[in-house]
Design an enzyme around this catalytic site. Structure first.
Site, PDB file in Angstrom:
ATOM      1  CG  ASP A  62      -0.402  -0.218   2.608  1.00 30.51           C
ATOM      2  OD1 ASP A  62       1.050  -0.356   2.608  1.00 30.51           O
ATOM      3  OD2 ASP A  62      -0.886   0.159   3.657  1.00 30.51           O
ATOM      4  CG  HIS A 295      22.454   4.587 -16.715  1.00 24.33           C
ATOM      5  ND1 HIS A 295      21.461   4.429 -17.684  1.00 24.33           N
ATOM      6  CD2 HIS A 295      23.173   5.420 -16.967  1.00 24.33           C
ATOM      7  CE1 HIS A 295      21.536   5.306 -18.445  1.00 24.33           C
ATOM      8  NE2 HIS A 295      22.568   6.003 -18.204  1.00 24.33           N
ATOM      9  CG  ASP A 312      25.794  11.021 -14.152  1.00 26.68           C
ATOM     10  OD1 ASP A 312      25.101  11.972 -14.006  1.00 26.68           O
ATOM     11  OD2 ASP A 312      25.835  10.431 -15.257  1.00 26.68           O
ATOM     12  CG  ASP A 323      23.089  14.373 -16.713  1.00 27.84           C
ATOM     13  OD1 ASP A 323      23.700  13.885 -15.812  1.00 27.84           O
ATOM     14  OD2 ASP A 323      22.592  13.996 -17.776  1.00 27.84           O
ATOM     15  CG  HIS A 395      28.356   7.045 -23.085  1.00 30.32           C
ATOM     16  ND1 HIS A 395      28.651   8.406 -23.273  1.00 30.32           N
ATOM     17  CD2 HIS A 395      29.272   6.733 -21.999  1.00 30.32           C
ATOM     18  CE1 HIS A 395      29.561   8.756 -22.228  1.00 30.32           C
ATOM     19  NE2 HIS A 395      30.024   7.789 -21.900  1.00 30.32           N
ATOM     20  CG  HIS A 399      21.516  13.853 -22.714  1.00 29.08           C
ATOM     21  ND1 HIS A 399      20.832  14.558 -21.665  1.00 29.08           N
ATOM     22  CD2 HIS A 399      22.569  13.163 -21.991  1.00 29.08           C
ATOM     23  CE1 HIS A 399      21.589  14.261 -20.773  1.00 29.08           C
ATOM     24  NE2 HIS A 399      22.505  13.417 -20.757  1.00 29.08           N
ATOM     25  CG  HIS A 406      18.492  11.388 -21.654  1.00 29.54           C
ATOM     26  ND1 HIS A 406      18.741   9.990 -21.565  1.00 29.54           N
ATOM     27  CD2 HIS A 406      19.357  11.785 -21.030  1.00 29.54           C
ATOM     28  CE1 HIS A 406      19.747   9.676 -20.927  1.00 29.54           C
ATOM     29  NE2 HIS A 406      20.175  10.879 -20.646  1.00 29.54           N
ATOM     30  CD  GLU A 423      26.300  12.269 -20.683  1.00 29.56           C
ATOM     31  OE1 GLU A 423      26.705  11.573 -19.897  1.00 29.56           O
ATOM     32  OE2 GLU A 423      25.503  12.750 -20.794  1.00 29.56           O
ATOM     33  CE1 TYR A 427      32.167   5.760 -18.112  1.00 29.37           C
ATOM     34  CE2 TYR A 427      32.343   5.618 -20.127  1.00 29.37           C
ATOM     35  CZ  TYR A 427      31.905   6.305 -19.132  1.00 29.37           C
ATOM     36  OH  TYR A 427      31.121   7.412 -19.239  1.00 29.37           O
ATOM     37  NE  ARG A 444      28.680   9.737 -17.195  1.00 33.03           N
ATOM     38  CZ  ARG A 444      28.609   8.278 -16.706  1.00 33.03           C
ATOM     39  NH1 ARG A 444      29.264   7.309 -17.150  1.00 33.03           N
ATOM     40  NH2 ARG A 444      27.623   8.082 -15.494  1.00 33.03           N
ATOM     41  CD  GLU A 446      26.338  14.403 -17.728  1.00 34.41           C
ATOM     42  OE1 GLU A 446      25.335  14.467 -18.606  1.00 34.41           O
ATOM     43  OE2 GLU A 446      26.380  13.551 -16.867  1.00 34.41           O
TER      44      GLU A 446
END
Length: 489
Positions: A62, A295, A312, A323, A395, A399, A406, A423, A427, A444, A446
């Site tokens: 619930d 991610h 990130d 971002d 990647h 964006h 995005h 970005e 890796y 990374r 960004e």
């Protein structure tokens, strides 16, 4: 060191606070009305667009997830509650009482008992007074509305999902959607040959030719949302600055004994301190090899030790999402391999930002960085040829950001007042086909870039990017240094 609150107050003087302590820098009803007018101008003649609020989504039993409005619905209305419908007509309509209108908003009904549990509802009167609509009804009125969708050349709406939560409300989203589906598939006709001369309405449960268009709204809304207005930029810039401040505070607080979860907590504390209602997306804090998962959101490594930490995270402020990513050494100093990869990504990002100009597109920002990364990886002996296909940069580079992390756009050329990310990343997961000294390094960087006629503007430049600047920031004291909690068994 000055207290964070004082320092932050000086930096964030743009925040407007009412006497009751609530933020007042939301988008105005005039903004949302202007967006509806702009959409109407794009709609084909004799068409109607139907938007539904986001569904309530269940977390467990619930307990529901915190509600978040559909970005298009918020953009057009400012309404933040569930179980609602917006109908926009391309031309004026005339009601039964001879009143003209070109839009209708259906909202969830006022209910004192429900509001005691789940919070205040605007209701019809509130939507009229606060959102600037002239024609507002309760949701149950949509179930029985007299809109004849067969009269329109085009009925525009977005495809439906199947995650509607059943509720005790007879006018919940599932009911509203089903009612709409019925109306566009059932033909209403009038029979005038009754022997008593009475007008009889008969519904025929059969498919009819209604021009339902589930694609065009993506184009229309993308064209609108990809160009940010001054009102939107004020909120988006604040989201970006909040996110940059989170990166700065973590740089000062970071030490090898911290966990990924602690780092996430500091970021999100800063977000809340500055009035960010939500994170724009699940926070990513990946130390060492965890950073190679693009991610990665578990954030459960208990000790950072000597790893690089890829962070990130983006604050969402009044609907608009930043971002920003930084990758920093947990011990405050990049080792030789870490710095070689970091500097390569930094050089690629600089090239990508330079390519973020009017007339270019995301392919240009990506290629500018990719060429540098490929050459650099070859020179470091990580790949055998600068033309080699590899998975170390898997990647895209850019964006749009805005109401979505995005954000909707038309995937065309960059125009002034668009905001994009740049970005690049490298890796190198454990077990890669290269010298082991590179394994587990993930970087990374960004930033959020405003496209202008005079070139790109880095909105998140407040957070240090160069390796030397980051190391210098990490030497500064932090308000979190003296924070100490007892250990739990």
């Amino acid at each position: 060191m000055k207290n964070l609150l004082i320092f932050s107050f000086l930096i964030f003087s743009i925040c407007i606070i009412a006497q009751d302590g609530t933020s007042q820098d939301y988008l105005s009803s005039e903004f949302h009305q202007g967006r509806r007018e702009a959409l109407r101008a794009k709609m084909p003649a004799n068409s109607v667009a139907v938007f539904f609020a986001n569904p309530v989504r269940n977390r467990a039993n619930d307990v529901d997830y915190v509600y978040h409005q559909d970005p298009d619905f918020y953009y057009l209305t400012g309404y933040k509650e569930p179980h609602a419908v917006l109908v926009i007509f391309s031309e004026e309509q005339v009601s039964e009482d001879a009143k003209k209108y070109d839009e209708v908003l259906y909202v969830q009904e006022k209910n004192p008992q429900a509001e005691m549990w789940t919070g205040y509802r605007l209701g019809v009167e509130g939507a009229i007074n606060e959102l600037g609509f002239n024609r507002v009804f309760n949701g149950k009125d949509f179930l029985n509305n007299a809109i004849n969708f067969s009269e329109f050349e085009s009925v525009l709406h977005k495809p439906f999902t199947n995650d509607y939560r059943d509720s005790r409300d007879p006018a919940d989203l599932a009911s509203l959607v089903q009612s709409f589906k019925n109306k566009v598939n059932i033909k209403s006709i009038q029979q005038n040959n009754d022997p008593l001369g009475l007008e009889v309405k008969q519904e025929i449960a059969a498919k009819k030719d209604v021009n339902v268009d589930t694609e065009s709204l993506y184009t229309y809304m993308g064209e609108l949302r990809q160009i940010k207005s001054p009102e939107e930029m004020k909120l988006l810039k604040k989201a970006v600055r909040i996110s940059a401040m989170g990166q700065i505070e973590v740089m000062k607080a970071m030490h090898p004994g911290m966990s990924e979860t602690e780092v996430q907590g500091i970021h999100e504390y800063v977000f809340k301190k500055y009035g960010s209602e939500y994170e724009g997306y699940p926070s990513i804090v990946g130390a060492g090899n965890n950073g190679c998962v693009l991610h990665y959101i578990e954030n459960n490594k208990t000790k950072l030790e000597q790893d690089l930490v890829l962070m990130d995270l983006g604050a969402e402020y009044h609907g608009y999402t930043a971002d920003v990513t930084r990758t920093i050494p947990a011990n405050g100093k990049y080792n030789a391999e870490q710095k070689a990869i970091y500097d390569l990504v930094y050089e690629a990002q600089e090239a990508g930002i330079a390519a973020a100009v009017v007339g270019n597109n995301s392919s240009d920002t990506h290629k500018a960085g990719l060429d540098i990364i490929n050459k650099g990886l070859y020179e470091l002996g990580i790949i055998s040829s600068p033309d080699e296909q590899h998975r170390y940069f898997p990647h895209g580079t850019s964006h749009h950001i805005g109401l979505d992390v995005h954000d909707l756009n038309t995937r065309g050329s960059f125009q002034p007042n668009m905001v994009i990310t740049v970005e690049p990343g490298i890796y190198i997961p454990e077990g890669s086909d290269c010298d082991e000294k590179w394994w587990g390094i993930a970087v990374r960087i960004e930033d959020d870039i405003l496209i202008t006629e005079n070139g790109p503007v880095n909105l998140s430049s407040e957070a240090p990017r160069r390796a030397e600047e980051i190391e210098a920031m990490m030497k500064k004291s932090s308000i979190f240094d003296k924070l100490s909690l007892p250990e739990l068994d």
